[in-house]
Design an enzyme around this catalytic site. Structure first.
Site, PDB file in Angstrom:
ATOM      1  N   LYS A 138       8.338  -1.580  -2.065  1.00 23.05           N
ATOM      2  CA  LYS A 138       7.689  -0.828  -0.985  1.00 23.05           C
ATOM      3  C   LYS A 138       8.748  -0.255  -0.036  1.00 23.05           C
ATOM      4  CE  LYS A 138       4.834   0.560   2.150  1.00 23.05           C
ATOM      5  NZ  LYS A 138       3.544   1.145   2.249  1.00 23.05           N
ATOM      6  N   GLU A 166       0.846  -1.192   0.000  1.00 26.33           N
ATOM      7  CA  GLU A 166       0.000   0.000   0.000  1.00 26.33           C
ATOM      8  C   GLU A 166       0.883   1.243   0.000  1.00 26.33           C
ATOM      9  OE1 GLU A 166      -3.488   0.145  -0.240  1.00 26.33           O
ATOM     10  OE2 GLU A 166      -2.533   2.022  -0.798  1.00 26.33           O
ATOM     11  N   CYS A 182       5.812   4.163   9.272  1.00 24.38           N
ATOM     12  CA  CYS A 182       6.521   3.447   8.195  1.00 24.38           C
ATOM     13  C   CYS A 182       7.979   3.821   7.973  1.00 24.38           C
ATOM     14  CB  CYS A 182       5.765   3.638   6.891  1.00 24.38           C
ATOM     15  SG  CYS A 182       4.251   2.689   6.853  1.00 24.38           S
TER      16      CYS A 182
END
Ligand code: UDX
Ligand code: UDX
Length: 471
Positions: A211, A156, A267
């Site tokens: 990612k 995502e 993150c």
């Protein structure tokens, strides 16, 4: 087709709500172990604040979007199972402080293996170290229940605060996998509202690594501009002017060049540390230390900010009230994970300042929990003094005026829009003299604030700018 998602967090919740909204014929079931969180998703007070999310959830909930704790049922009933549980940095054992804790991922995989019948597509949504899919595949096949699986990686890229728009109009969707058929099945879901050209397909490992790489590059830009902000302060250059000048070079581009008190969020730091650990694992020491510098610079930026406050305020903030505006890691979210504000507040508390904190979206309990956690060492030890400071030297204000009232200084730590339009004359009138204003987000107009009477310190701007175009 039926979809479920394990993990109703900042990623799982909004992503599934968007899929349900765009695909009214596909039942989407979001499950989580945390009953309180599920109850909130089923109420009018969603557990996360995200602009536009309420409307999306309201449209789909009760139609084809369900939230529950019935994990086993959801697995049994679904054709596609997303895993979106958290993967925090390990705090113990091998790789502590760096590696990702994959405990929850493994538990999910085992639960899927135990409950699945027929064929399932298992989609990794959580950010994972490269080659985790291999482990997931092995666990899935270990139950010998006759069920078959395809594992896909579908990271995502949404950012909090803009999640709904990012989900609606993503730059790209990335799907990594081995089975063409499984990839096509997942593509067909996103293709309901995203053009096929924007759906990139790769092998599993490229998707997992992309990612980590994307987050490392984004964080690197913030650390790069923050590194230059220190030099700007030393030389009299202005970081916003430098950012504008370099950002208009199309090879560099204007985004992610906003100097700040340091990046936060769940993150950036976690993924870079994970990348560093991975590089070390493969013996790539130079690559590991290159990326580690991004986190080192971010820690420096946070420390530099709190040290500057103490130095400026005559080397002591002991027993002085400091108003803190903003605690979330960025505007338009109630998320405080790794927020720079946590560390600034902890440092100032340990200097014995009295902090009065206001954030439009973060509840008091969460602020206190974050600060207690930040004062706790790796072994889980919290000193009596630190606990006392969090309990006694922190108060929570209902608005910015209350936070600033009778204060010696204000520190702006989150760039909430509403902070820009306050009555600053009123704020100034209620404060001690000199009235220090430390803008950790370069949110406020320095000249205007100085004219009102504040002594304003901003990131990457020296106090008395020479050669200013307006002077
Ligand atoms: C998470 C990961 O942190 C991130 O790396 C990844 O990219 C996306 O998923 P986020 O959604 O922000 O991000 O995490 P969080 O808000 O903590 O949500 C995770 C949810 O999973 C929690 O609600 C937790 O209760 C739930 N969970 C966790 C389970 O349902 N089962 C578990 O075994 C573990
Ligand atoms: C990030 C990535 O952007 C997203 O693609 C990924 O899926 C998850 O991690 P998020 O952490 O939600 O998203 O927010 P982001 O907008 O990237 O901001 C991260 C931090 O960097 C915030 O603390 C923000 O204030 C800071 N930041 C960002 C800056 O200090 N300056 C900038 O120019 C941009």
């Amino acid at each position: 087709m039926k979809i479920c998602c394990i993990g109703a967090g900042y990623v799982g919740g909004p992503t599934m709500a968007m899929i349900a909204k765009q695909c009214p014929d596909i039942p989407v079931h979001v499950v989580d172990l945390n009953q309180e969180r599920i109850d909130a998703w089923n109420s009018d007070q969603l557990p996360i604040y995200e602009p536009g999310l309420d409307e999306v959830v309201k449209e789909a909930r009760g139609r084809n979007l369900t939230f529950s704790t019935r994990v086993d049922d959801a697995i049994q009933e679904s054709d596609i199972i997303f895993i979106s549980v958290n993967t925090p940095t390990k705090t113990f054992g091998i790789g502590a402080g760096r590696a990702a804790n994959l405990e929850f991922i493994e538990k999910c995989a085992r639960q899927i293996a135990k409950n699945a019948k027929g064929h399932k597509i298992v989609v990794e949504k959580s950010t994972l170290p490269v080659r985790t899919a291999e482990a997931v595949k092995r666990i899935l096949s270990s139950e010998c229940s006759g069920a078959t699986f395809d594992v896909l990686s579908n990271p995502e890229f949404l950012a909090e605060g803009t999640a709904i728009d990012d989900l609606l109009n993503p730059d790209r969707v990335l799907i990594g996998g081995e089975s063409e058929e499984a990839i096509e099945t997942l593509c067909s879901v996103y293709a309901r509202w995203i053009s096929r050209e924007q759906i990139l397909t790769t092998n599993l490992w490229s998707s997992e690594l992309s990612k980590l790489t994307a987050n490392a590059f984004l964080a690197q830009r913030v650390s790069s501009i923050n590194a230059m902000s220190a030099l700007c302060e030393a030389t009299g250059a202005d970081i916003d002017e430098v950012a504008r000048a370099i950002g208009s070079d199309s090879r560099i581009g204007p985004k992610f060049l906003k100097a700040s008190v340091g990046f936060g969020g769940s993150c950036f730091q976690k993924d870079i540390l994970n990348l560093v650990y991975l590089c070390e694992h493969f013996g790539l020491r130079e690559v590991a230390s290159y990326w580690e510098q991004v986190v080192v610079m971010n820690d420096y930026q946070k420390r530099r900010f709190s040290e500057d406050i103490v130095k400026t305020m005559f080397n002591t903030v002991s027993d002085k009230k400091i108003g803190i505006w903003g605690f979330a890691f960025k505007k338009d979210t109630n998320d405080t994970r790794e927020s720079a504000a946590i560390y600034i507040c902890r440092d100032l508390l340990r200097e014995r300042a009295r902090l009065c904190i206001h954030d439009p979206r973060v509840p008091e309990k969460q602020i206190r929990q974050e600060l207690l956690l930040a004062c706790t060492d790796m072994n889980g030890h919290l000193t009596d003094k630190d606990r006392w400071l969090v309990e006694n030297n922190i108060s929570i204000a209902q608005d910015c005026y209350q936070a600033a009232d009778d204060a010696h200084a204000i520190a702006v730590l989150t760039e909430w829009d509403q902070f820009k339009t306050l009555d600053f004359e009123k704020v100034h009138a209620s404060m001690h003299r000199p009235s220090f204003l430390f803008d950790g987000r370069n949110l406020l107009d320095q000249e205007k604030m100085n004219a009102i009477g504040f002594e304003m310190h901003a990131i990457g701007k020296s106090l008395n700018r020479k050669n200013s175009p307006s002077s």
